[in-house]
Design a protein around this motif. Structure first.
Motif, PDB file in Angstrom:
ATOM      1  N   ILE A 150     -42.945  19.395 -20.509  1.00  0.00           N
ATOM      2  CA  ILE A 150     -42.184  20.634 -20.304  1.00  0.00           C
ATOM      3  C   ILE A 150     -42.160  21.005 -18.827  1.00  0.00           C
ATOM      4  CG2 ILE A 150     -42.187  23.136 -20.719  1.00  0.00           C
ATOM      5  CD1 ILE A 150     -43.229  22.448 -23.585  1.00  0.00           C
ATOM      6  N   LEU A 151     -43.327  20.951 -18.172  1.00  0.00           N
ATOM      7  CA  LEU A 151     -43.384  21.257 -16.742  1.00  0.00           C
ATOM      8  C   LEU A 151     -42.587  20.248 -15.918  1.00  0.00           C
ATOM      9  CD1 LEU A 151     -47.093  22.419 -16.319  1.00  0.00           C
ATOM     10  CD2 LEU A 151     -45.019  23.816 -16.102  1.00  0.00           C
ATOM     11  N   TYR A 152     -42.631  18.966 -16.312  1.00  0.00           N
ATOM     12  CA  TYR A 152     -41.858  17.955 -15.591  1.00  0.00           C
ATOM     13  C   TYR A 152     -40.370  18.248 -15.699  1.00  0.00           C
ATOM     14  CZ  TYR A 152     -40.197  13.687 -13.583  1.00  0.00           C
ATOM     15  OH  TYR A 152     -39.552  12.796 -12.763  1.00  0.00           O
ATOM     16  N   ILE A 153     -39.928  18.647 -16.869  1.00  0.00           N
ATOM     17  CA  ILE A 153     -38.513  18.981 -17.063  1.00  0.00           C
ATOM     18  C   ILE A 153     -38.140  20.192 -16.216  1.00  0.00           C
ATOM     19  CG2 ILE A 153     -36.814  19.842 -18.728  1.00  0.00           C
ATOM     20  CD1 ILE A 153     -38.261  18.003 -20.816  1.00  0.00           C
ATOM     21  N   ILE A 154     -38.967  21.244 -16.248  1.00  0.00           N
ATOM     22  CA  ILE A 154     -38.686  22.452 -15.458  1.00  0.00           C
ATOM     23  C   ILE A 154     -38.616  22.121 -13.971  1.00  0.00           C
ATOM     24  CG2 ILE A 154     -39.638  24.671 -14.684  1.00  0.00           C
ATOM     25  CD1 ILE A 154     -40.768  24.946 -17.608  1.00  0.00           C
ATOM     26  N   VAL A 163     -35.640  19.886 -13.112  1.00  0.00           N
ATOM     27  CA  VAL A 163     -34.397  20.659 -12.975  1.00  0.00           C
ATOM     28  C   VAL A 163     -34.370  21.359 -11.615  1.00  0.00           C
ATOM     29  CG1 VAL A 163     -33.138  22.674 -13.847  1.00  0.00           C
ATOM     30  CG2 VAL A 163     -33.985  20.937 -15.442  1.00  0.00           C
ATOM     31  N   LEU A 164     -35.500  21.969 -11.237  1.00  0.00           N
ATOM     32  CA  LEU A 164     -35.557  22.644  -9.933  1.00  0.00           C
ATOM     33  C   LEU A 164     -35.394  21.654  -8.780  1.00  0.00           C
ATOM     34  CD1 LEU A 164     -38.403  25.245 -10.566  1.00  0.00           C
ATOM     35  CD2 LEU A 164     -35.933  25.684 -10.375  1.00  0.00           C
ATOM     36  N   THR A 165     -36.005  20.480  -8.897  1.00  0.00           N
ATOM     37  CA  THR A 165     -35.855  19.440  -7.875  1.00  0.00           C
ATOM     38  C   THR A 165     -34.404  18.993  -7.791  1.00  0.00           C
ATOM     39  OG1 THR A 165     -38.124  18.678  -8.178  1.00  0.00           O
ATOM     40  CG2 THR A 165     -36.586  17.116  -7.181  1.00  0.00           C
ATOM     41  N   THR A 166     -33.764  18.833  -8.938  1.00  0.00           N
ATOM     42  CA  THR A 166     -32.352  18.457  -8.969  1.00  0.00           C
ATOM     43  C   THR A 166     -31.498  19.533  -8.311  1.00  0.00           C
ATOM     44  OG1 THR A 166     -32.707  17.145 -10.969  1.00  0.00           O
ATOM     45  CG2 THR A 166     -30.440  17.811 -10.488  1.00  0.00           C
ATOM     46  N   LEU A 167     -31.814  20.800  -8.569  1.00  0.00           N
ATOM     47  CA  LEU A 167     -31.073  21.891  -7.931  1.00  0.00           C
ATOM     48  C   LEU A 167     -31.262  21.877  -6.414  1.00  0.00           C
ATOM     49  CD1 LEU A 167     -31.613  24.847 -10.436  1.00  0.00           C
ATOM     50  CD2 LEU A 167     -29.492  23.596  -9.981  1.00  0.00           C
ATOM     51  N   VAL A 168     -32.495  21.658  -5.964  1.00  0.00           N
ATOM     52  CA  VAL A 168     -32.753  21.544  -4.519  1.00  0.00           C
ATOM     53  C   VAL A 168     -31.878  20.430  -3.945  1.00  0.00           C
ATOM     54  CG1 VAL A 168     -34.479  20.816  -2.804  1.00  0.00           C
ATOM     55  CG2 VAL A 168     -35.091  22.510  -4.543  1.00  0.00           C
ATOM     56  N   ASN A 169     -31.883  19.286  -4.616  1.00  0.00           N
ATOM     57  CA  ASN A 169     -31.098  18.138  -4.181  1.00  0.00           C
ATOM     58  C   ASN A 169     -29.607  18.484  -4.117  1.00  0.00           C
ATOM     59  OD1 ASN A 169     -29.639  15.607  -4.215  1.00  0.00           O
ATOM     60  ND2 ASN A 169     -31.472  14.600  -4.953  1.00  0.00           N
ATOM     61  N   TRP A 170     -29.069  19.064  -5.168  1.00  0.00           N
ATOM     62  CA  TRP A 170     -27.641  19.346  -5.247  1.00  0.00           C
ATOM     63  C   TRP A 170     -27.201  20.438  -4.280  1.00  0.00           C
ATOM     64  CZ3 TRP A 170     -26.126  19.172 -11.139  1.00  0.00           C
ATOM     65  CH2 TRP A 170     -26.348  17.883 -11.622  1.00  0.00           C
ATOM     66  N   VAL A 186     -37.433  15.046  -2.621  1.00  0.00           N
ATOM     67  CA  VAL A 186     -38.686  14.286  -2.779  1.00  0.00           C
ATOM     68  C   VAL A 186     -39.873  15.104  -2.293  1.00  0.00           C
ATOM     69  CG1 VAL A 186     -39.976  12.275  -1.939  1.00  0.00           C
ATOM     70  CG2 VAL A 186     -37.652  11.989  -2.772  1.00  0.00           C
ATOM     71  N   ALA A 187     -39.729  15.773  -1.173  1.00  0.00           N
ATOM     72  CA  ALA A 187     -40.816  16.610  -0.649  1.00  0.00           C
ATOM     73  C   ALA A 187     -41.151  17.728  -1.645  1.00  0.00           C
ATOM     74  CB  ALA A 187     -40.431  17.192   0.705  1.00  0.00           C
ATOM     75  N   PHE A 188     -40.131  18.387  -2.155  1.00  0.00           N
ATOM     76  CA  PHE A 188     -40.321  19.448  -3.149  1.00  0.00           C
ATOM     77  C   PHE A 188     -40.997  18.894  -4.406  1.00  0.00           C
ATOM     78  CE2 PHE A 188     -38.787  21.837  -6.856  1.00  0.00           C
ATOM     79  CZ  PHE A 188     -39.145  23.125  -6.510  1.00  0.00           C
ATOM     80  N   ALA A 189     -40.534  17.737  -4.876  1.00  0.00           N
ATOM     81  CA  ALA A 189     -41.070  17.135  -6.097  1.00  0.00           C
ATOM     82  C   ALA A 189     -42.531  16.726  -5.947  1.00  0.00           C
ATOM     83  CB  ALA A 189     -40.235  15.926  -6.501  1.00  0.00           C
ATOM     84  N   PHE A 190     -42.906  16.199  -4.792  1.00  0.00           N
ATOM     85  CA  PHE A 190     -44.301  15.772  -4.612  1.00  0.00           C
ATOM     86  C   PHE A 190     -45.244  16.949  -4.794  1.00  0.00           C
ATOM     87  CE2 PHE A 190     -48.142  15.199  -2.042  1.00  0.00           C
ATOM     88  CZ  PHE A 190     -48.681  14.098  -2.693  1.00  0.00           C
ATOM     89  N   ILE A 236     -34.299  10.761 -13.100  1.00  0.00           N
ATOM     90  CA  ILE A 236     -35.351  11.660 -13.592  1.00  0.00           C
ATOM     91  C   ILE A 236     -36.279  10.939 -14.562  1.00  0.00           C
ATOM     92  CG2 ILE A 236     -35.763  13.680 -15.074  1.00  0.00           C
ATOM     93  CD1 ILE A 236     -33.336  14.993 -13.668  1.00  0.00           C
ATOM     94  N   ILE A 237     -35.709  10.165 -15.462  1.00  0.00           N
ATOM     95  CA  ILE A 237     -36.532   9.418 -16.429  1.00  0.00           C
ATOM     96  C   ILE A 237     -37.396   8.384 -15.703  1.00  0.00           C
ATOM     97  CG2 ILE A 237     -36.443   7.775 -18.362  1.00  0.00           C
ATOM     98  CD1 ILE A 237     -33.864   9.349 -19.258  1.00  0.00           C
TER      99      ILE A 237
END
Length: 164
Positions: free
Chosen positions: A16-20, A23-30, A56-60, A142-143
């Motif tokens: 659940i946290l990975y999905i949340i 999504v936030l990482t994807t939004l940062v990217n987009w 990537v920085a945000f995701a780490f 993402i997967i």
């Protein structure tokens, strides 16, 4: 009536946290991508590479702290995790960085522009060059990122407090 426990177990919570955060990482990217292509008029390739780096920085940070709960702040562990994270993200980054322009060049986005126009979507985000190619590849990336992070980066041993 039986008492049902609906609180997520460790594995469910992690997903659940990975999905949340995914999504936030994807939004940062987009958001970075859209700003660079629309406001700065950078190419799809350059915009995609820069937006990937920011994501990537945000995701780490979010993956280390909240998703995989890697407790060690030992400099050696952080360096190992950072290198493994960057290496695994580089693999999926190549897929994204070069896949978006390639899909876009094939006309993949044109299919979705027509659909968006027919349902009267006029948001600038939807008319950013390559955005539909970016969305399609995001699912695959993402997967792959979850699997690589789970298996290679934030392994179970890193979750324990490292006292060294």
């Amino acid at each position: 009536m039986e008492n049902i426990n609906i609180s997520p177990n460790g594995k469910t919570k992690e997903i659940i946290l990975y999905i949340i955060f995914g999504v936030l990482t994807t939004l940062v990217n987009w958001v970075i991508y859209a700003l660079l292509t629309n406001l700065c008029s950078l190419s799809i390739l350059i915009s995609n590479a820069i937006s990937w780096g920011g994501a990537v920085a945000f995701a780490f940070v979010t993956n280390k702290i909240w998703v995989f709960e890697s407790k060690s702040w030992n400099i050696r562990t952080i360096i190992q995790e950072s290198i493994a994270f960057l290496a695994s993200r580089a693999v999926t980054g190549v897929i994204e960085i070069f896949g978006v322009p390639l899909l876009s060049l094939t006309g993949f986005d044109n299919i979705f522009y027509g659909i968006a126009e027919r349902i009267h979507l006029s948001s600038q985000l939807f008319f950013t060059k390559g955005i539909y190619s970016k969305a399609a590849l995001a699912v695959i990336v993402i997967i792959l990122n979850y699997v690589l992070s789970k298996l290679l980066v934030f392994r179970e041993q890193n979750k324990k407090e490292n006292k060294n």
